[in-house]
Design an enzyme around this catalytic site. Structure first.
Site, PDB file in Angstrom:
ATOM      1  CG  ASP A  54      48.782  28.373  38.866  1.00 20.91           C
ATOM      2  OD1 ASP A  54      48.935  29.272  39.697  1.00 20.91           O
ATOM      3  OD2 ASP A  54      47.711  28.122  38.284  1.00 20.91           O
ATOM      4  CD  GLU A  61      42.027  32.061  40.358  1.00 19.55           C
ATOM      5  OE1 GLU A  61      42.231  31.420  41.402  1.00 19.55           O
ATOM      6  OE2 GLU A  61      42.942  32.639  39.739  1.00 19.55           O
TER       7      GLU A  61
HETATM    8 ZN    ZN Z   1      46.243  29.335  38.954  1.00 21.98          ZN
END
Ligand code: ZN
Ligand code: ADP
Length: 671
Positions: A549, A474
């Protein structure tokens, strides 16, 4: 757990609502069948225990010589029934206690005696011989009658009983479906009644905002609803529009039901609670009629709140995955819900709150203005939130002083409110079993192990090592967002595991596309790769945590090349309107190959760029990751305090890449 108690409430309610039927015990059909069955069995038994006595051949011979025998009937080739002349029955001492022939309901005349004959072939010669001697003595001879008799009692037992059982079962099923209340026969008509549990003056909601820990933003948003319910005039005279529907979005157990109840409690308004799946029944049209009934009841009680839990059970996008119209019933139910929501004006004072953890599958029509136009994301609680929830639940149990909410909250990353309530309850139970006067830390530890064990099976617990990886992942996104000129910086970084939706959901709402420059898209890809890049830079290993992602950037980069013509090699082409059918590609094999190559190149390039950036900013990356590990959530101001001001002006909202990837979804909930 919550569900069960709700069901219990429901049962209590319906028994209270028995209304007119009160006092009169409910007539149960099952008893009738049992009685009939017993009756039939009794008939069977009387046949054998009854009037007929057993007799032997010598008895029979004696009676024949005395002319007592009226008839001899061989039944089913097995037994011989002996009928005695009625006069002899009374006259002769021989037949004392034997009653005259009588006919019963189910069998033919009852004989006085039954003789076991073994085989007819044996009986016949004996009778012939007897007749010869009777003829000599000038006495009436015996004629043998033959009879094939059906034993009706037995037939009824073998065929009738199963039939009765079947009917009984069927009626039971119907009653289940009908959902309880009402007299016999009434059930079937109750099927279209809503099964909502009503909490009103009689069964008051005594939950207030004080019982809901954390969720400050959500509470603030629903305050307006509370205010409106308390004071509808104030708003309507000014012509203000109050939302009709509020959609609470978040993973299970985070307190959505609790919040809705608290709204009702604060506003002192009646509260209808129902689950989306309660509408769905196997009969066509039932769902729609239940919706109608629910809204009719609600209008009578207005101002009030309708709470629909798990609205995705009916609110699924229509026409999706519909196999041969198999979902018609659900669609009808949804349509009825939409019609009802449109059908009453806001000032009627009925507010619908609904909960889901899958807003992505909801029908878009539900989100239109005038329906669920307000969405409130409810996240898993962070450290502080968990502490507050522990405080709420520890109020109800006696804890020893060494146990504090803050230590417990540190031990429970990823827990939701329901888990915490569960831990507190378990700890209290264990302490009681150990005969303690207060719940100690070891009890909590034991309870934690137990609850974590359950959660681990569902794959919801993060180990410290995983937590470190997530923190760096993160932080990687955050650093990239911070130092890439065209990226949209994160407003919030968190390592609290989140489900599919929650706050991130709001980001998906704008459906419009803005004109976006290529470098923005590239920065967006770079930033999205930042998570995996950080893992690689720091641990020299990569994990599965980047799945969403990668999914996002793969889609985005194909879009850029195939639809927006942003690749020099492929050229200024867009296949947007021609695609859609993968069997019929509008371009050649070669172009397909080229597109794949271009996508790979672009992603590789951005991945290298992200890794380079993170190596350059390694200090900031480490600082962010350790801050995340400690606090779990960082906001924009925290970021500025840790790594300094962002060196660029933020892009205006809407100017960033297609879908601002503010929230990254890791280890989503499968429920
Ligand atoms: Zn990510
Ligand atoms: P959801 O509807 O989101 O699945 P619930 O509202 O049914 O979750 O929550 C289940 C239980 O968990 C509640 O009854 C309450 O005991 C506890 N709980 C959840 N969130 C909170 C919270 N924020 N504060 C206090 N208790 C909570």
């Amino acid at each position: 757990m919550e569900k069960e108690s709700r069901k219990r409430d429901n049962d209590q309610r319906s028994s209270q609502e028995g209304g007119s039927g009160d006092g009169m015990p409910r007539f149960n059909f099952m008893w009738v069948y049992i009685l009939i069955g017993v009756g039939l069995l009794a008939l069977q038994v009387t046949k054998f225990s009854g009037a007929s006595k057993n007799a032997t051949w010598s008895d029979f011979e004696r009676w024949a010589r005395k002319s007592h025998v009226q008839r001899l009937v061989v039944v089913n080739d097995k037994e011989a029934y002996v009928y005695i002349v009625t006069d002899s029955l009374t006259a002769s001492k021989e037949h004392e206690g034997i009653k005259p022939t009588k006919k019963t309901l189910l069998s033919a005349d009852q004989p006085q005696y039954v003789m076991n004959i073994g085989k007819v072939e044996v009986l016949e010669p004996k009778v012939t011989k007897l007749n010869e001697s009777l003829q000599k003595e000038k006495k009436p001879v015996i004629t043998v009658e033959y009879d094939q008799r059906v034993n009706w009692g037995a037939v009824l037992v073998t065929y009738g009983l199963p039939l009765l059982l079947f009917i009984g079962l069927w009626i039971l099923i119907i009653r289940r479906v009908g959902g309880g209340a009402g007299g016999p026969g009434g059930q079937i008509f109750n099927i279209g009644k809503s099964k909502a549990t009503l909490f009103d003056n009689t069964a008051k909601v005594n939950i207030t905002f004080a019982d809901v820990a954390g969720l400050d933003e959500a509470k603030e948003e629903v305050m307006e609803v509370v205010d409106f319910l308390k004071n509808p005039k104030k708003y309507t005279t000014l012509g203000g529009k109050i939302p009709k529907g509020v959609l609470l979005v978040g993973p299970p157990g985070t307190g959505k039901t609790l919040l809705a109840k608290a709204v009702a409690g604060e506003a002192n308004a009646p509260f209808f609670s129902i689950s989306g799946s309660d509408f769905v029944e196997m009969f066509v049209g039932v769902g729609a009629s239940r919706v109608r009934d629910l809204f009719r009841q609600a209008r009578e009680k207005a101002p009030c709140i309708i709470f629909i839990d798990e609205i995705d059970a009916i609110g699924r996008a229509r026409g999706r995955g519909a196999v041969q119209g198999g979902n018609d019933e659900r669609e009808n139910t949804l349509n009825q819900l939409l019609v009802e929501m449109d059908g009453f004006p806001t000032d009627k004072g009925v507010i619908i709150m609904a909960a889901t953890n899958r807003p992505d599958i909801l029908d878009q029509a539900l989100m239109r203005p005038g329906r669920f136009d307000r969405q409130i994301g409810i996240d898993r609680p962070d450290l502080k939130g968990r502490e507050q929830i522990f405080q709420v639940h520890m109020k109800n149990i006696k804890v020893s002083p060494e146990v504090t909410a803050s230590t417990l909250s540190e031990m429970t990353p990823g827990f939701v409110g329901a888990d915490i309530a569960n831990v507190c309850n378990e700890a209290a139970l264990i302490a009681a079993r150990r005969d303690k006067t207060a719940v100690g830390l070891d009890d909590f530890n034991y309870a934690l192990d137990k609850v974590i064990g359950g959660l681990e099976k569902k794959n919801k617990i993060i180990s410290p090592e995983e937590k470190r990886i997530i923190a760096y992942h993160e932080a990687g996104h955050a650093i990239c967002g911070w130092y890439l000129e065209h990226a949209h910086p994160l407003v919030k970084v968190t390592i609290v595991p989140r489900g599919l939706a929650a706050l991130g959901y709001a980001q998906y709402l704008p459906k419009e596309q803005y004109i976006t420059r290529k470098e923005k898209l590239l920065d967006d890809i770079c930033m999205t790769l930042g998570g995996r890049a950080a893992e690689s830079v720091v641990f020299d290993k990569i994990s599965t945590g980047a799945q969403s992602d990668l999914d996002h950037i793969t889609r985005l980069s194909y879009d850029m090349i195939v639809n927006y013509g942003l690749s020099e090699k492929v050229g200024n082409v867009s296949y947007f309107s021609m695609l859609g059918d993968s069997f019929n590609r509008p371009f050649s094999e070669q172009t397909a190959y080229l597109i794949d190559q271009e996508v790979k190149n672009m992603i590789d390039l951005e991945y290298t760029r992200a890794k380079k950036l993170l190596r350059d900013k390694r200090m900031q990356l480490d600082a962010l990751a350790s801050a995340l590990l400690e606090k779990e959530v960082l906001h924009r101001a925290d970021l500025e305090a840790i790594i300094g001001k962002r060196p660029f002006v933020d892009p205006k909202p809407g100017e960033s890449a297609t879908i601002p990837d503010v929230e990254h979804i890791h280890g989503g909930d499968e429920e």
